[in-house]
Write a protein that holds these residues in place. Structure first.
Motif, PDB file in Angstrom:
ATOM      1  N   ASN A 137       0.783  -1.163   0.071  1.00 29.60           N
ATOM      2  CA  ASN A 137      -0.073   0.021  -0.022  1.00 29.60           C
ATOM      3  C   ASN A 137       1.008   1.224   0.042  1.00 29.60           C
ATOM      4  O   ASN A 137       2.050   1.274   0.395  1.00 29.60           O
ATOM      5  CB  ASN A 137      -0.985   0.024   1.200  1.00 29.60           C
ATOM      6  CG  ASN A 137      -0.310   0.209   2.496  1.00 29.60           C
ATOM      7  OD1 ASN A 137      -0.289   1.350   3.042  1.00 29.60           O
ATOM      8  ND2 ASN A 137       0.186  -0.802   3.165  1.00 29.60           N
ATOM      9  N   GLY A 177      -6.400  -1.013  -7.014  1.00 34.68           N
ATOM     10  CA  GLY A 177      -7.034  -1.808  -6.324  1.00 34.68           C
ATOM     11  C   GLY A 177      -7.281  -3.195  -6.740  1.00 34.68           C
ATOM     12  O   GLY A 177      -7.115  -4.307  -6.015  1.00 34.68           O
ATOM     13  N   ARG A 182      -3.112  -0.963  -2.310  1.00 31.41           N
ATOM     14  CA  ARG A 182      -4.219   0.047  -1.658  1.00 31.41           C
ATOM     15  C   ARG A 182      -3.502   1.655  -1.713  1.00 31.41           C
ATOM     16  O   ARG A 182      -2.211   1.455  -1.519  1.00 31.41           O
ATOM     17  CB  ARG A 182      -4.552  -0.289  -0.308  1.00 31.41           C
ATOM     18  CG  ARG A 182      -5.565  -1.545  -0.221  1.00 31.41           C
ATOM     19  CD  ARG A 182      -5.917  -1.644   1.149  1.00 31.41           C
ATOM     20  NE  ARG A 182      -4.677  -2.090   2.313  1.00 31.41           N
ATOM     21  CZ  ARG A 182      -4.341  -1.039   3.022  1.00 31.41           C
ATOM     22  NH1 ARG A 182      -4.814  -0.081   3.452  1.00 31.41           N
ATOM     23  NH2 ARG A 182      -3.299  -1.452   3.773  1.00 31.41           N
ATOM     24  N   THR A 245      -9.053   1.991   0.891  1.00 33.69           N
ATOM     25  CA  THR A 245      -8.452   2.495  -0.201  1.00 33.69           C
ATOM     26  C   THR A 245      -9.070   3.776  -0.676  1.00 33.69           C
ATOM     27  O   THR A 245     -10.352   3.907  -0.557  1.00 33.69           O
ATOM     28  CB  THR A 245      -8.027   1.498  -1.229  1.00 33.69           C
ATOM     29  OG1 THR A 245      -6.992   2.086  -1.923  1.00 33.69           O
ATOM     30  CG2 THR A 245      -9.133   1.255  -2.117  1.00 33.69           C
TER      31      THR A 245
END
Length: 258
Positions: A137, A177, A182, A245
């Protein structure tokens, strides 16, 4: 790769040698992440690495000036020598120049646009294979200046870059995604970092300081400036929030509610 590399969570933090970056790195290390700290000043980097080493995680340092055009590619190349997976990328480096429209220079505009918008995009791009590999992420550090203006402080060029970073965060969250990556941002209010102390508070007279403190109490529903740890707590949350996200997380003591 050694077994260590396959089992560790790796966090890359830009501007990781002080202020918000150091506090965020500290929180991530506390949660067990190995760190790759990126910053300009080699001595401060080494001091930060020594301080963070107390968590027992591994701390690598990458001295680099992100304002240099090939820096994102060189940083990514360095990271690849350490690991083929990046679980967390914190795009914390940024810069601010406040000036009226009449006094805003092209150089200031370009510097802010490059560091605040293009560098996070370029670094995310360069580290994308490692992020995909980890289903990792990205956390972009934005600012309340995208949403709230302050009387007497002219911020058109700076605010534009923060708004752009927020939009980029949402667009990348949508794009990445489906591949398991994320992308979120944090929009802090004013935080008492060493930079804030040095550039903003130190030059004040006693009267100015009293007025400043009264203004903070009036502006912030929670009655105080933020600490680097306040922002770091939010970063640690986003790093592990598996169903979050595209969020611009407001961490500002309520400033933007007024």
């Amino acid at each position: 790769m050694s077994e260590h590399h396959t089992t560790s969570r790796f966090a890359v933090v830009t501007g990781g040698s002080g202020g918000l970056g150091l506090a965020i790195a500290d929180a991530l290390a506390h949660d067990g992440a190995d760190l790759i700290l990126v910053a300009r000043n080699r001595d401060r980097l080494e001091a930060a690495a020594k301080e963070l080493g107390r968590h027992g995680t591994v701390v690598h340092t990458v001295p680099a000036d992100l304002s240099v055009p090939d820096a994102p590619a060189r940083i990514a190349a360095h990271v690849r020598t350490l690991t083929d997976r990046v679980d967390i990328l914190v795009n914390n480096v940024g810069t601010a120049h406040f000036a009226s429209l009449a006094d805003t220079t092209l150089d200031e505009m370009n510097t802010m646009w490059y560091l605040n918008v293009q560098v996070p995009l370029l670094l995310s791009q360069q580290l994308l294979p490692a992020l995909l590999n980890a289903r990792g992420n990205i956390i972009n550090i934005s600012s309340y200046w995208a949403r709230k203006m302050v009387v007497g402080r002219h911020s058109a060029a700076y605010s534009a870059t923060r708004g752009a970073l927020n939009s980029m965060t949402r667009a990348l969250a949508s794009e990445l995604g489906p591949q398991g990556v994320r992308v979120n941002a944090i929009a802090p209010g004013a935080v008492r970092t060493p930079t804030y102390e040095r550039s903003h508070l130190s030059p004040m007279t006693a009267e100015e300081r009293t007025a400043h403190d009264q203004r903070i109490e009036h502006s912030y529903p929670l009655g105080r400036l933020g600490t680097p740890e306040d922002v770091a707590t939010a970063a640690a949350y986003l790093a592990s929030a598996q169903w979050t996200t595209g969020t611009i997380l407001t961490v500002d003591g309520g400033l933007t509610t007024r």
